[in-house]
Each structure stands twice: as structure tokens, then as C-alpha cells.
Scaffold this active site. Structure first.
Site, short mmCIF file in Angstrom:
data_model
loop_
_atom_site.label_atom_id
_atom_site.label_comp_id
_atom_site.label_asym_id
_atom_site.label_seq_id
_atom_site.Cartn_x
_atom_site.Cartn_y
_atom_site.Cartn_z
N HIS A 237 0.86 -1.20 0.00
CA HIS A 237 0.00 0.00 0.00
C HIS A 237 0.88 1.24 0.00
O HIS A 237 1.56 1.52 0.99
CB HIS A 237 -0.90 -0.01 1.25
CG HIS A 237 -1.71 1.25 1.41
ND1 HIS A 237 -1.96 1.83 2.61
CD2 HIS A 237 -2.33 2.03 0.50
CE1 HIS A 237 -2.70 2.92 2.45
NE2 HIS A 237 -2.94 3.06 1.17
N HIS A 331 -6.57 4.11 -5.43
CA HIS A 331 -7.73 4.65 -4.73
C HIS A 331 -7.71 6.17 -4.55
O HIS A 331 -8.54 6.71 -3.83
CB HIS A 331 -8.06 3.89 -3.43
CG HIS A 331 -6.94 3.72 -2.46
ND1 HIS A 331 -6.64 2.51 -1.89
CD2 HIS A 331 -6.07 4.60 -1.95
CE1 HIS A 331 -5.62 2.66 -1.06
NE2 HIS A 331 -5.26 3.91 -1.08
N PRO A 380 -7.59 -2.90 2.02
CA PRO A 380 -6.77 -3.16 3.20
C PRO A 380 -7.49 -2.71 4.47
O PRO A 380 -8.11 -1.65 4.48
CB PRO A 380 -5.52 -2.32 2.95
CG PRO A 380 -5.94 -1.25 2.01
CD PRO A 380 -7.09 -1.79 1.21
N GLY A 381 -7.41 -3.53 5.51
CA GLY A 381 -7.99 -3.13 6.78
C GLY A 381 -6.98 -2.31 7.55
O GLY A 381 -5.91 -1.99 7.06
N SER A 382 -7.33 -1.93 8.77
CA SER A 382 -6.36 -1.23 9.60
C SER A 382 -5.34 -2.26 10.05
O SER A 382 -5.57 -3.47 9.98
CB SER A 382 -7.06 -0.62 10.79
OG SER A 382 -7.84 -1.60 11.43
N SER A 387 -8.06 -7.83 5.97
CA SER A 387 -8.18 -7.12 4.70
C SER A 387 -9.09 -7.97 3.82
O SER A 387 -9.27 -9.15 4.08
CB SER A 387 -6.82 -6.95 4.03
OG SER A 387 -6.00 -6.11 4.80
N HIS A 406 -12.52 1.72 -0.09
CA HIS A 406 -11.07 1.52 -0.24
C HIS A 406 -10.37 1.04 1.02
O HIS A 406 -9.19 0.72 0.98
CB HIS A 406 -10.42 2.81 -0.71
CG HIS A 406 -9.99 3.75 0.40
ND1 HIS A 406 -10.86 4.22 1.35
CD2 HIS A 406 -8.78 4.30 0.69
CE1 HIS A 406 -10.19 5.02 2.18
NE2 HIS A 406 -8.95 5.08 1.80
#
Lengths: 483, 137
Positions: A237, A331, A380-382, A387, A406
């Protein structure tokens, strides 16, 4: 401040702010959210910012807001706005400073259980190969000519340099190269910042993560994407680094004059814009595409480094340690696309800021092997949470300009996160859950704590419930590298 | 106890950072904004050797001038790894000129991508000037 009663409920997952809400709105705002997610943002400014965005000249349809929305600095994060081409406007602030910030996902045939004891080494190797941190410079020093090539060719530049394969490029949004980029529209200052930063992760919320495919929701799509339960995958990312930041900075400054020349009235100066067919609009579009290509090339080089790390740690220990490209998506981007509006196909510039393109099955521009399942969407998650891999749907094409969410989306300010969460304690907690962390800064880690974000699963349930994306797989992190 | 006559304070913003800055005159307002920005990025400077740079910026309005000034400092911090703590500047209409001095940056924990125009307005009152600045991080 916005109130719940200002919003019309359309269904469980959709809400609308009508144009009658404020006299300067040109189109309505449509929000994809459950009541709970919506209530969580009532105290901040994301919806007000969406209403501001709805005043941009030349908008078509509606301004859309995704469930991972949060307030930004002009345009809300999670916002999508389409303007008519060529007489509508383009707004650099509605795309963001980190032009083509995005995600790349690589799959593998490495079984998590077979290499669990090597993950510590893998995290260290990834950290070693992938330069990260504030203002970090990489191993590549581009000449002016090479930087121009990166601007024009994007990830394709990596082909001749050995960083990319045809298979990688095939599985990228725009096949890794946006046409129409012009390095002559990029300032010397941006080029000066861009030359030493290719192949670097940067800091903030950017990361490289090793995940395990935890659960498959659509076995046909997962098989097509090469995702298999219990196997490792890698997410990258990041975006266009100082190169993109400078380009946005330059054009936001320049457009302060453009709005006067074109007599455009706006509620916030960060939304400054210019008609797409004006010289200013055309210059920004060409410069933005150069930054987008830089970001595609950046993720390509980082993928190459990640492959080196996998080879160093797992080479010879497992049969196949190769990382295969699943997809690469942007994104933060402005794209000229064709969408059906009131039954007619029209050309528009879709601004997506903190929103992902999510083209449905059969859409143009997809790799042939993905045409049947739709475009992969990487969410993507935190840090430390799941994710998701989704695919675009027919409904995303008709209802959200082929766009979806996103990420998780912040709920807690960085100031509060820094005050309430201790970096060291968080590090220990994540490690105790089997996640290997390599972080450049502990306070920086605290700011990105999972508690500072919305629940990514709730975000994904919303877009899936609304029909603007379909679940394919859920990933669980086992190693995270942050600047 | 009243508020000091000049200073800066971090204010809540979900995703980014925002500063409230106030001062009795424009020159101090610009200087305080710069100090606030370095503090947000957790920038640590070397004590010696000191360096001085001449700076000159001209823009179309006052808000663009403060954005231009802070962006200039961000650019220098990334390119030359210098930070500044003393600002001998004059702000006349939409022109800033003068000398800034500081030293090499030892460490910086946070990355600031840019200074934004979001809700940016330099306000003038009988006590002086104030402004709220949002940074993209």
C-alpha cells in the site's frame, strides 16, 4: 453540522442528501452506509464536505460517499464525483496529494503452516529490502530522462529494467500505464523530489503486509485470482511519494487563479478546479497521469523487492516461493471513463478519493482472465485487522460509476490516538497475536492503531449488501512493515 | 491566565492534522505556523552548525502566501534536510522576504505530504491575527 433528519433513507444501505438541502448543490449526495456507520460520522465533517463537493461545475448523477468515509481537507475521503467531459471540471483536491495511492496484491503457493517459524525472518527481510520512513530515498537514482520514461510508461518501465514481467502488467488497473501523461507539465521541483524516491514506501498509513488467506467467499473468483485458503499473500500500500504530493501542491496553487478566470464559485478553496478542456485542466490531467504512472512503477519496484525478500528467506525451503500478481488498483485518481447515465453512455471524469474503481464482469479494460468475474478490488484493513478481496459487480457499474470502498476509514483523530494509545504496548499486543511488526516509529504506529479505524468488516458488509462489490476472500495479517 | 500573545495549538482532525495559530502580527503568525508544523512532524534539529537562507515568496493573496511559505519549508526539509527556528521576515501585502535560520534535521518522525487550503482564512482582530491550517499527512 449535518443531522440524521437531513438524510433520506433509501434502503438499509443507502441514504440521500437532496439538492434542496443547500442552495449551491448541483446534484444530490448518495451515501452508502448502515445507520450505525452513518451515525459514527455525524460528529465530523465528511458529509458537509460531500455537500461542498456537490457544488462542482459539470457534475453528473450524484456525488457518492462510501461507508469508509471520513473527513478530509476539502473533498471527503471515500468520495466519488463524476464530471461531464470535456466541459465539466477537474479538481486536484478531489483526487488528493498522494496521486494514485493504491494497493497491489500478490498471491503465493506458500502454505502458512509450513513457514510459520520463518515469518520473523521474512518480516526482517522485507524491512531490509523495502526502504521506508519519512522522506526516505531509495537505491534507484533516476536521471531526468529515466524519470520522464517512468512518467510516460508507469509500471511498464520496469519491464526493460527487470523489475516487472508481462504477467504483472497484465494484472494492473490500466495495465500499469495511463496514457496521456506528459512530464513537461510537471514542475522541476516535483522531479527533484521524485528522482530519489522510486522504490520507497514512505511513512504514514503506508505498509507492506504478509497475510494468510483466511476465508474464501467465492471459490470460482478466488481460484481465478490464485487465492487459496491457508496460503500466504502480500499487500503493498503506497503511492506517488513526494513526486505526486508536489504535483498536487503546484496545481492547487495554480488553480486558485483558474477559478477566477473561469468564474467558478466554491465553498472551499481546496476544491479549486478548472474545466477539463481548458489549458489548465489539460495540463493538470497530463501531470496527474505522470504521477499515477510513477506510483504504478513504485509499487512495481516494491513488488520486486518483496520477491527478493521471499527468495532470500524461503528459497529452497519450500517448492515454490514465487509471488504472483493478483491485481494493482488505485484509490486516489481521476479517470476519463464512459458511464451510462439516464440510459445514455457519456464520457465523464470520475474523481475517486479514498475510493476504488470496481468494474463489473465484462467491462472494458479488464485482463481477459478476469472478465468473467469482474475487476478485483483490494480493501486493506487497519493494521492488525483483516483485509478483503472483492470484485466489482454489474450494480457498481450502474449505481456508483464502477466504484466501491477503499479501506476501513479512520474514526479517531491522530492526536487522540497518539494521546490514548502507547506504541510500545500496541506493538506487544500485535506481536502476541502472532503479527510480526517492523515499524520505523512507535508514535507513528500508535496513530495507525486498529482502534483508530472503523471495523473493516462492517464496511465490506455494507458495500456487499448494497451490491456495489462482491466478497471473494478475507485475509489475516501475519507480518506488517511500516515506515 | 490569558493566552500567550503568540503560539500554536494542535486541534482534532480525524485523518489529518490541523493547527490553530495566533500572533500579534503577520510575521510572527508565519513564524509560529512554521514552528507548529515542525512540532507536528516531531522534527529535531542539531544545535550546531547554524545556517541561514534568504527566502522570497510572492503570491496572489495572503492565504496562498502562508501555504507557499510552509510548502517551501517542507521542500527544504526533504531536499536538504534543514529545519528552521528563527524567522527574520517581513510580510508586505502578498510578498514575503527575509532570512530564516536553523540547522540540519537530526530526526523527523512524521511525514507531512502538503499544506492545504481547506477552510483556510487568516483572520484579523484587535488582538492580532489567527489562522487554522490543515495538513495532509
Amino acid at each position: 453540522m449535518m443531522r440524521m433528519q437531513d438524510m433520506q433513507k433509501i434502503n438499509e444501505y443507502e441514504w440521500e442528501i437532496p439538492v434542496s438541502f443547500r442552495s449551491d448543490m448541483r446534484v444530490p449526495v448518495r451515501i452508502f452506509a448502515t445507520r450505525r456507520l452513518l451515525e459514527s460520522v455525524m460528529q465530523e465533517k465528511s458529509l458537509e464536505q460531500a455537500v461542498n463537493a456537490a457544488t462542482l461545475p459539470g457534475l453528473v448523477g450524484r456525488v457518492l460517499v462510501m461507508p469508509d468515509m471520513h473527513q478530509g481537507y476539502g473533498f471527503p475521503i471515500g468520495g466519488v464525483a463524476a464530471t461531464r467531459y470535456p466541459d465539466g471540471v477537474i479538481s486536484p483536491g478531489a483526487i488528493g496529494y498522494d496521486i494514485n495511492c493504491g494497493v497491489r496484491l500478490l498471491s503465493s503457493k506458500v502454505e502458512f503452516e509450513a513457514v510459520e517459524d520463518r515469518l520473523e525472518h521474512l518480516a526482517t527481510a522485507l524491512d531490509k529490502y523495502c526502504p521506508s520512513g519519512v522522506g526516505v530515498k531509495g537505491d534507484i537514482r533516476l536521471t531526468t530522462k529515466e524519470l520522464d520514461q517512468v512518467c510516460r510508461q508507469g509500471a511498464r518501465w520496469g519491464l526493460s529494467r527487470g523489475y516487472a514481467s508481462d504477467a504483472d502488467l497484465q494484472r494492473c488497473e490500466e495495465f500499469g500505464t495511463l496514457d496521456g501523461a506528459d512530464p513537461d507539465k510537471v514542475s522541476q521541483r516535483a522531479k527533484q523530489r521524485g528522482r530519489p524516491q522510486l522504490g520507497t514506501l514512505g511513512a504514514g498509513n503506508h505498509f507492506i503486509e504478509v497475510d494468510v488467506v483466511e476465508k474464501i467467499f467465492d471459490s470460482e473468483a478466488a481460484r481465478t485470482l490464485g487465492l487459496q485458503e491457508g496460503f500466504l499473500a502480500v499487500q503493498i500500500h503506497c503511492g506517488s511519494r513526494g513526486f505526486g504530493h508536489q504535483i498536487c501542491t503546484d496545481y492547487v496553487r495554480e488553480f486558485q487563479g483558474a477559478i477566477q478566470r473561469y468564474n467558478i464559485k466554491l465553498p472551499d478553496r481546496e476544491l479549486v478546479c478548472a474545466p477539463l478542456d481548458s489549458p489548465e485542466g489539460q495540463s493538470y490531467l497530463a501531470a496527474m497521469r505522470a504521477a499515477a504512472n510513477y506510483a504504478f512503477a513504485n509499487r512495481q519496484v516494491l513488488a520486486y523487492y518483496a520477491r527478493q525478500a521471499f527468495e532470500e528467506v524461503l528459497g529452497g525451503r519450500v517448492n515454490n516461493w514465487h509471488l504472483n500478481q493478483v491485481y494493482d488498483i488505485a484509490h486516489n485518481m481521476g479517470k476519463i471513463e464512459s458511464h451510462k447515465i439516464n440510459g445514455k453512455n457519456i464520457k465523464v471524469c470520475v474523481h475517486r478519493k479514498g475510493a476504488t474503481r470496481a468494474f463489473g464482469p465484462g467491462s472494458p479494460g479488464l485482463p481477459p482472465e478476469y472478465s468473467k468475474i469482474g475487476q478485483p478490488v483490494l480493501v486493506p484493513g487497519s493494521m492488525g485487522t483483516a483485509s478483503w478481496v472483492l470484485v466489482g459487480t454489474e450494480q457498481s457499474m450502474t449505481r456508483s460509476f464502477g466504484s466501491t470502498c477503499h479501506g476501513a476509514g479512520r474514526v479517531m483523530s491522530r492526536r487522540k490516538a497518539k494521546k490514548t494509545i502507547r506504541g510500545e504496548r500496541l506493538l506487544k499486543e500485535l506481536e502476541s497475536r502472532g503479527i510480526h511488526i517492523r515499524a520505523g516509529s512507535l508514535p507513528g504506529l500508535a496513530e495507525e492503531a486498529p482502534q483508530a479505524y472503523k471495523d473493516v468488516d462492517a464496511v465490506v458488509e455494507t458495500v456487499s449488501g448494497a451490491g456495489i462489490a462482491k466478497k471473494v476472500a478475507r485475509l489475516r495479517p501475519v507480518a506488517v512493515i511500516k515506515g | 491566565m490569558g493566552k500567550p500573545s503568540e503560539g500554536y495549538r494542535e486541534i482534532d482532525h480525524t485523518a489529518d492534522w490541523a493547527l490553530h495559530v495566533w500572533a500579534h502580527d503577520l510575521e510572527s503568525l508565519f513564524g509560529q505556523a512554521a514552528l507548529g508544523m515542525y512540532a507536528l512532524a516531531e522534527t529535531v534539529l542539531q544545535t550546531e552548525p547554524r545556517i541561514t537562507r534568504r527566502i522570497k515568496i510572492e503570491t496572489r493573496d495572503l492565504e496562498s502566501l502562508i501555504v507557499g511559505f510552509l510548502n517551501e519549508l517542507l521542500f527544504i526539509s526533504e531536499q536538504d534536510i534543514y529545519g528552521f527556528d528563527t524567522f527574520d521576515i517581513s510580510v508586505k501585502k502578498y510578498k514575503l522576504s527575509g532570512e530564516i535560520s536553523g540547522s540540519q534535521i537530526i530526526s523527523q518522525k512524521k511525514e507531512i505530504k502538503a499544506v492545504t487550503y481547506h477552510a483556510l482564512e487568516i483572520k484579523h482582530s484587535k488582538n492580532g491575527f489567527e489562522v487554522q491550517i490543515v495538513f495532509d499527512v
